[in-house]
Scaffold this motif. Structure first.
Motif, PDB file in Angstrom:
ATOM      1  N   SER A   1      -1.568   6.923   4.841  1.00 25.93           N
ATOM      2  CA  SER A   1      -0.268   6.302   5.087  1.00 25.93           C
ATOM      3  C   SER A   1      -0.062   6.028   6.573  1.00 25.93           C
ATOM      4  O   SER A   1       0.438   4.960   6.960  1.00 25.93           O
ATOM      5  CB  SER A   1       0.839   7.207   4.547  1.00 25.93           C
ATOM      6  OG  SER A   1       2.108   6.638   4.776  1.00 25.93           O
ATOM      7  N   ASP A   2      -0.449   6.962   7.409  1.00 29.51           N
ATOM      8  CA  ASP A   2      -0.293   6.799   8.854  1.00 29.51           C
ATOM      9  C   ASP A   2      -1.179   5.676   9.370  1.00 29.51           C
ATOM     10  O   ASP A   2      -0.745   4.830  10.169  1.00 29.51           O
ATOM     11  CB  ASP A   2      -0.631   8.121   9.542  1.00 29.51           C
ATOM     12  CG  ASP A   2      -0.298   8.127  11.029  1.00 29.51           C
ATOM     13  OD1 ASP A   2       0.531   7.299  11.461  1.00 29.51           O
ATOM     14  OD2 ASP A   2      -0.869   8.962  11.764  1.00 29.51           O
TER      15      ASP A   2
ATOM     16  N   TRP B   1       0.813  -1.221   0.000  1.00 31.32           N
ATOM     17  CA  TRP B   1       0.000   0.000   0.000  1.00 31.32           C
ATOM     18  C   TRP B   1       0.847   1.272   0.000  1.00 31.32           C
ATOM     19  O   TRP B   1       0.565   2.211  -0.752  1.00 31.32           O
ATOM     20  CB  TRP B   1      -0.964  -0.029   1.177  1.00 31.32           C
ATOM     21  CG  TRP B   1      -2.195   0.811   1.061  1.00 31.32           C
ATOM     22  CD1 TRP B   1      -2.341   1.996   0.391  1.00 31.32           C
ATOM     23  CD2 TRP B   1      -3.475   0.535   1.653  1.00 31.32           C
ATOM     24  NE1 TRP B   1      -3.623   2.476   0.525  1.00 31.32           N
ATOM     25  CE2 TRP B   1      -4.341   1.599   1.294  1.00 31.32           C
ATOM     26  CE3 TRP B   1      -3.970  -0.490   2.452  1.00 31.32           C
ATOM     27  CZ2 TRP B   1      -5.667   1.657   1.729  1.00 31.32           C
ATOM     28  CZ3 TRP B   1      -5.294  -0.434   2.870  1.00 31.32           C
ATOM     29  CH2 TRP B   1      -6.136   0.621   2.509  1.00 31.32           C
ATOM     30  N   PRO B   2       1.915   1.388   0.827  1.00 30.88           N
ATOM     31  CA  PRO B   2       2.690   2.638   0.815  1.00 30.88           C
ATOM     32  C   PRO B   2       3.281   2.972  -0.552  1.00 30.88           C
ATOM     33  O   PRO B   2       3.278   4.151  -0.956  1.00 30.88           O
ATOM     34  CB  PRO B   2       3.787   2.377   1.857  1.00 30.88           C
ATOM     35  CG  PRO B   2       3.178   1.370   2.784  1.00 30.88           C
ATOM     36  CD  PRO B   2       2.367   0.476   1.898  1.00 30.88           C
TER      37      PRO B   2
ATOM     38  N   ASP C   1      -1.297  11.560   3.621  1.00 29.28           N
ATOM     39  CA  ASP C   1      -0.567  11.362   4.873  1.00 29.28           C
ATOM     40  C   ASP C   1      -1.411  10.595   5.884  1.00 29.28           C
ATOM     41  O   ASP C   1      -0.904   9.717   6.599  1.00 29.28           O
ATOM     42  CB  ASP C   1      -0.150  12.708   5.460  1.00 29.28           C
ATOM     43  CG  ASP C   1       0.911  13.429   4.639  1.00 29.28           C
ATOM     44  OD1 ASP C   1       1.541  12.790   3.769  1.00 29.28           O
ATOM     45  OD2 ASP C   1       1.097  14.648   4.860  1.00 29.28           O
TER      46      ASP C   1
ATOM     47  N   LEU D   1       0.558   4.408  -2.687  1.00 30.10           N
ATOM     48  CA  LEU D   1       0.291   5.796  -2.311  1.00 30.10           C
ATOM     49  C   LEU D   1       1.354   6.732  -2.885  1.00 30.10           C
ATOM     50  O   LEU D   1       1.041   7.867  -3.277  1.00 30.10           O
ATOM     51  CB  LEU D   1       0.239   5.935  -0.794  1.00 30.10           C
ATOM     52  CG  LEU D   1      -0.980   5.318  -0.096  1.00 30.10           C
ATOM     53  CD1 LEU D   1      -0.824   5.418   1.420  1.00 30.10           C
ATOM     54  CD2 LEU D   1      -2.281   5.974  -0.534  1.00 30.10           C
TER      55      LEU D   1
ATOM     56  N   GLY E   1       0.232   2.318   7.943  1.00 31.19           N
ATOM     57  CA  GLY E   1       1.548   2.025   8.492  1.00 31.19           C
ATOM     58  C   GLY E   1       1.500   1.670   9.964  1.00 31.19           C
ATOM     59  O   GLY E   1       2.194   0.735  10.410  1.00 31.19           O
TER      60      GLY E   1
END
Length: 321
Positions: A240-241, A203-204, A237, A207, A244
């Motif tokens: 992602s946070d 996923w990151p 962001d 993104l 993650g």
């Protein structure tokens, strides 16, 4: 924690908003419920995600018909989940020519579309108003692997699979001349990321591909339309946070030999302070933790959720709080 299963008790209707993003792009949002993208040109209309039932889609069609009588030629499926695809039948009487999906999305419909349809309905029945109006699974008529370009009159519309994330078939729609992106559930804002079928390790990077497009405006899968570069960055962001933090917690739990209940508690300690207030957080988190622990344990291809598995998991995890 809520001991009632998933979101069966969520009965509050959401206010829908049809907001203009650019000359040709619109967003249909509903206070944290699934969003739908619309592109309107002098030649035709394109829909990004169909809403969950034909009756619900009919309300969006009524909004579109206040603006144009052009045929709704294209439906793009951002991924395979029932809440995104099962309203497609409503567009067949509106000039529909193609239902477009990635190869990965098509394969997931074949593999688990029927199970997902029943599972999602039983989890969150309010999102499937007039469930009986659904004629069956939605099958794409045009399948692509990496990308395709549509010309809607003079407007270039790019349909792309930027990589895996929310599912392995995720698709975005990009209008380069207007710098507007429709992301599906690859990007969320002020709503929990559902990761029950996710590829969390991938996923990151996906993104990052989206970020590199440089969108000025972005319609996420859930949450408000992001209408400036700063807001787009905030949504990226945020997603992602969320992803993650979730996956890091799962890797820590697996490394420490935690059982699933312990992994849930460990994840909550990190996630609750940042995300407990957002839309559908309590709904998503048990499914999210189970998938994250699976992937951290080496199960790369997500296990299929069924209505029976949903309830077994929920009552083993969520109701213990």
């Amino acid at each position: 924690m809520n001991s009632q299963f998933a979101s069966v008790a969520d009965l509050d209707e959401k206010r829908t908003t049809f907001v203009r993003l650019s000359e040709h792009c619109w967003g249909y949002t509903a206070e944290g419920d699934p969003n739908t993208g619309v592109i309107i040109t002098d030649e035709s209309v394109l829909i990004v995600d169909t809403l969950a039932t034909p009756v619900m889609a009919g309300r969006l069609i009524a909004e579109i018909r206040r603006l144009t009588d052009k045929p709704i030629k294209y439906v793009v499926l951002s991924h395979y989940h029932a809440v995104r695809v099962l309203g497609a039948a409503a567009y067949r009487g509106q000039g529909l020519q193609e239902i477009i999906a990635s190869q990965g999305t098509y394969e997931l419909i074949v593999e688990r579309g029927a199970q997902d349809m029943q599972s999602e309905y039983e989890r969150f029945p309010r999102l499937f108003q007039a469930f009986e109006s659904i004629p069956g699974l939605t099958w794409p008529t045009l399948v692509f692997r990496e990308s395709l370009t549509l010309w809607m009159g003079g407007l270039e519309v790019c349909v792309m699979h930027p990589g895996a994330g929310h599912t392995r078939g995720d698709t975005v729609v990009w209008v380069p001349s207007e710098r507007v992106l429709f992301s599906g559930d690859l990007v969320e804002c002020d709503a929990a990321c559902y990761t029950g079928d996710a590829q969390l390790a991938d996923w990151p990077a996906t993104l990052a591909v989206i970020r590199a497009l440089g969108a000025d405006k972005l319609l996420p899968g859930r949450g408000p339309a992001l209408t400036s570069p700063g807001e787009v960055a905030r949504g990226l962001d945020y997603t992602s946070d969320f992803v993650g933090t979730l996956f890091a917690c799962a890797r820590e739990a697996v490394a420490a030999g935690m059982n699933l209940e312990q992994a849930m508690a460990h994840t909550r300690r990190a996630m609750d302070p940042k995300f407990a207030h957002v839309f559908i957080y309590e709904h998503c988190l048990p499914f999210d933790v189970v998938r994250a622990v699976d992937e951290a344990s080496g199960i790369s291809h997500p296990r299929i959720w069924t209505a029976e598995r949903d309830k077994e998991m929920w009552h083993a995890l969520q109701a213990k709080g």
